[in-house]
Design a protein around this motif. Sequence first.
Motif, PDB file in Angstrom:
ATOM      1  N   THR A  11       8.117 -23.909  -0.701  1.00  0.00           N
ATOM      2  CA  THR A  11       8.396 -22.620  -1.325  1.00  0.00           C
ATOM      3  C   THR A  11       7.359 -21.584  -0.917  1.00  0.00           C
ATOM      4  O   THR A  11       7.682 -20.405  -0.720  1.00  0.00           O
ATOM      5  CB  THR A  11       8.437 -22.745  -2.859  1.00  0.00           C
ATOM      6  N   LYS A  12       6.100 -21.997  -0.766  1.00  0.00           N
ATOM      7  CA  LYS A  12       5.059 -21.055  -0.357  1.00  0.00           C
ATOM      8  C   LYS A  12       5.230 -20.657   1.105  1.00  0.00           C
ATOM      9  O   LYS A  12       4.942 -19.507   1.483  1.00  0.00           O
ATOM     10  CB  LYS A  12       3.682 -21.654  -0.604  1.00  0.00           C
ATOM     11  N   ARG A  13       5.683 -21.592   1.942  1.00  0.00           N
ATOM     12  CA  ARG A  13       5.918 -21.240   3.342  1.00  0.00           C
ATOM     13  C   ARG A  13       7.081 -20.252   3.457  1.00  0.00           C
ATOM     14  O   ARG A  13       7.030 -19.304   4.242  1.00  0.00           O
ATOM     15  CB  ARG A  13       6.198 -22.498   4.163  1.00  0.00           C
ATOM     16  N   ILE A  14       8.141 -20.472   2.669  1.00  0.00           N
ATOM     17  CA  ILE A  14       9.266 -19.541   2.675  1.00  0.00           C
ATOM     18  C   ILE A  14       8.793 -18.165   2.218  1.00  0.00           C
ATOM     19  O   ILE A  14       9.142 -17.132   2.798  1.00  0.00           O
ATOM     20  CB  ILE A  14      10.392 -20.051   1.760  1.00  0.00           C
ATOM     21  N   ALA A  15       7.975 -18.135   1.172  1.00  0.00           N
ATOM     22  CA  ALA A  15       7.462 -16.863   0.658  1.00  0.00           C
ATOM     23  C   ALA A  15       6.593 -16.167   1.704  1.00  0.00           C
ATOM     24  O   ALA A  15       6.647 -14.940   1.851  1.00  0.00           O
ATOM     25  CB  ALA A  15       6.670 -17.094  -0.627  1.00  0.00           C
ATOM     26  N   ALA A  16       5.789 -16.951   2.444  1.00  0.00           N
ATOM     27  CA  ALA A  16       4.935 -16.364   3.467  1.00  0.00           C
ATOM     28  C   ALA A  16       5.761 -15.720   4.568  1.00  0.00           C
ATOM     29  O   ALA A  16       5.473 -14.603   5.022  1.00  0.00           O
ATOM     30  CB  ALA A  16       4.004 -17.428   4.052  1.00  0.00           C
ATOM     31  N   VAL A  17       6.811 -16.414   5.007  1.00  0.00           N
ATOM     32  CA  VAL A  17       7.683 -15.858   6.039  1.00  0.00           C
ATOM     33  C   VAL A  17       8.386 -14.604   5.521  1.00  0.00           C
ATOM     34  O   VAL A  17       8.488 -13.589   6.218  1.00  0.00           O
ATOM     35  CB  VAL A  17       8.711 -16.902   6.502  1.00  0.00           C
ATOM     36  N   ALA A  18       8.854 -14.653   4.279  1.00  0.00           N
ATOM     37  CA  ALA A  18       9.539 -13.495   3.707  1.00  0.00           C
ATOM     38  C   ALA A  18       8.601 -12.295   3.623  1.00  0.00           C
ATOM     39  O   ALA A  18       9.005 -11.155   3.874  1.00  0.00           O
ATOM     40  CB  ALA A  18      10.087 -13.843   2.326  1.00  0.00           C
ATOM     41  N   LEU A  20       6.253 -11.491   5.613  1.00  0.00           N
ATOM     42  CA  LEU A  20       6.084 -10.898   6.931  1.00  0.00           C
ATOM     43  C   LEU A  20       7.351 -10.220   7.428  1.00  0.00           C
ATOM     44  O   LEU A  20       7.377  -9.674   8.539  1.00  0.00           O
ATOM     45  CB  LEU A  20       5.622 -11.963   7.926  1.00  0.00           C
ATOM     46  N   GLY A  21       8.417 -10.241   6.621  1.00  0.00           N
ATOM     47  CA  GLY A  21       9.611  -9.490   6.966  1.00  0.00           C
ATOM     48  C   GLY A  21       9.392  -7.991   6.883  1.00  0.00           C
ATOM     49  O   GLY A  21      10.134  -7.215   7.495  1.00  0.00           O
ATOM     50  N   ASP A  22       8.378  -7.577   6.120  1.00  0.00           N
ATOM     51  CA  ASP A  22       8.031  -6.171   6.054  1.00  0.00           C
ATOM     52  C   ASP A  22       7.281  -5.783   7.331  1.00  0.00           C
ATOM     53  O   ASP A  22       6.296  -6.421   7.704  1.00  0.00           O
ATOM     54  CB  ASP A  22       7.148  -5.914   4.832  1.00  0.00           C
ATOM     55  N   GLU A  23       7.734  -4.723   7.999  1.00  0.00           N
ATOM     56  CA  GLU A  23       7.163  -4.362   9.300  1.00  0.00           C
ATOM     57  C   GLU A  23       5.676  -4.042   9.221  1.00  0.00           C
ATOM     58  O   GLU A  23       4.883  -4.472  10.071  1.00  0.00           O
ATOM     59  CB  GLU A  23       7.918  -3.168   9.893  1.00  0.00           C
ATOM     60  N   HIS A  24       5.263  -3.287   8.201  1.00  0.00           N
ATOM     61  CA  HIS A  24       3.847  -2.944   8.081  1.00  0.00           C
ATOM     62  C   HIS A  24       2.994  -4.195   7.892  1.00  0.00           C
ATOM     63  O   HIS A  24       1.936  -4.335   8.528  1.00  0.00           O
ATOM     64  CB  HIS A  24       3.630  -1.995   6.903  1.00  0.00           C
ATOM     65  N   ARG A  25       3.443  -5.104   7.009  1.00  0.00           N
ATOM     66  CA  ARG A  25       2.652  -6.319   6.774  1.00  0.00           C
ATOM     67  C   ARG A  25       2.586  -7.171   8.030  1.00  0.00           C
ATOM     68  O   ARG A  25       1.554  -7.772   8.329  1.00  0.00           O
ATOM     69  CB  ARG A  25       3.214  -7.097   5.589  1.00  0.00           C
ATOM     70  N   ARG A  26       3.696  -7.260   8.747  1.00  0.00           N
ATOM     71  CA  ARG A  26       3.692  -8.066   9.968  1.00  0.00           C
ATOM     72  C   ARG A  26       2.732  -7.481  11.001  1.00  0.00           C
ATOM     73  O   ARG A  26       1.957  -8.209  11.636  1.00  0.00           O
ATOM     74  CB  ARG A  26       5.101  -8.165  10.545  1.00  0.00           C
ATOM     75  N   ARG A  27       2.745  -6.172  11.164  1.00  0.00           N
ATOM     76  CA  ARG A  27       1.857  -5.529  12.141  1.00  0.00           C
ATOM     77  C   ARG A  27       0.394  -5.677  11.726  1.00  0.00           C
ATOM     78  O   ARG A  27      -0.484  -5.914  12.573  1.00  0.00           O
ATOM     79  CB  ARG A  27       2.229  -4.056  12.296  1.00  0.00           C
ATOM     80  N   ILE A  28       0.126  -5.541  10.425  1.00  0.00           N
ATOM     81  CA  ILE A  28      -1.255  -5.702   9.951  1.00  0.00           C
ATOM     82  C   ILE A  28      -1.722  -7.136  10.161  1.00  0.00           C
ATOM     83  O   ILE A  28      -2.853  -7.376  10.599  1.00  0.00           O
ATOM     84  CB  ILE A  28      -1.361  -5.285   8.470  1.00  0.00           C
ATOM     85  N   TYR A  29      -0.862  -8.111   9.853  1.00  0.00           N
ATOM     86  CA  TYR A  29      -1.225  -9.511  10.073  1.00  0.00           C
ATOM     87  C   TYR A  29      -1.531  -9.763  11.554  1.00  0.00           C
ATOM     88  O   TYR A  29      -2.533 -10.403  11.904  1.00  0.00           O
ATOM     89  CB  TYR A  29      -0.098 -10.431   9.605  1.00  0.00           C
ATOM     90  N   GLU A  30      -0.684  -9.237  12.445  1.00  0.00           N
ATOM     91  CA  GLU A  30      -0.905  -9.430  13.874  1.00  0.00           C
ATOM     92  C   GLU A  30      -2.201  -8.767  14.324  1.00  0.00           C
ATOM     93  O   GLU A  30      -2.922  -9.300  15.180  1.00  0.00           O
ATOM     94  CB  GLU A  30       0.292  -8.874  14.657  1.00  0.00           C
ATOM     95  N   TYR A  31      -2.512  -7.611  13.720  1.00  0.00           N
ATOM     96  CA  TYR A  31      -3.770  -6.935  14.056  1.00  0.00           C
ATOM     97  C   TYR A  31      -4.969  -7.778  13.628  1.00  0.00           C
ATOM     98  O   TYR A  31      -5.906  -7.997  14.409  1.00  0.00           O
ATOM     99  CB  TYR A  31      -3.825  -5.558  13.399  1.00  0.00           C
ATOM    100  N   VAL A  32      -4.957  -8.258  12.385  1.00  0.00           N
ATOM    101  CA  VAL A  32      -6.081  -9.072  11.890  1.00  0.00           C
ATOM    102  C   VAL A  32      -6.195 -10.361  12.701  1.00  0.00           C
ATOM    103  O   VAL A  32      -7.302 -10.800  13.048  1.00  0.00           O
ATOM    104  CB  VAL A  32      -5.896  -9.376  10.386  1.00  0.00           C
TER     105      VAL A  32
END
Length: 229
Positions: A11-18, A20-32
């Motif tokens: 459930t936590k892995r599903i939540a983590a993937v979900a 990162l569905g937000d574009e800003h969060r995904r880009r920030i994660y990739e930056y970090v």
Amino acid sequence: MEMNTSGLSWTKRIAAVATLGDEHRRRIYEYVLGAGEAVSRDEAAGAMDLPRSTASFHLDRLVREGILRVEFRKPAHKAGPGSGRPSKLYSPDLQEVGASVPDRNYDLAGHLMAEAISRSTSEGVPVGAALLDVAEDQGRESGKPDDLLGALKELGYVPSADQSGGYRLLNCPFHRLSQEHEDVVCTMNGAFLRGVASGSGSRADCVVPDPGTGHCCARIAAMEDSAES
């Protein structure tokens, strides 16, 4: 040490993937992830061309989901007297984020097999024997004290009570591999489950074969049905 999501519950892995569905969060994660060192909110905001408050919101959301971690320290370029309070810095807690439906754990299978090959090479033991030892050791580490069912749920086996007083395991975390390499994978799986049982305070011999399709190759027998040690 690199980490992936195999250590998180499904459930936590599903939540983590979900998340990162937000574009800003995904880009920030990739930056970090690509920064090579912990970054501040100001650095993330500047790199992403976002308001500081927006960057902070997304960074903290990634921390809550277990994708990033926080540390407080003075950046190297601000060291020394008068450098002010330690900054809140963000770094990756997960190097990979992945999930599948139903739950599969091929990363774990790969880790067990690679560790078995390494042990076989270094100790001169047959790789099959090494795989059983490695799988059982890892299973013990994956157990939950006095909560075998909880451990099985977190590992993706989906235990379901049956009429015998035991539990059928409705999902195989290694399903595709077991279809192609049944003998190896099911033997490994049995050893892993025995380790989980032991690590959870149950007897290893409660894990018994359960051949057939549509479920795991092993089940959890009623405790009174397992042989005396």
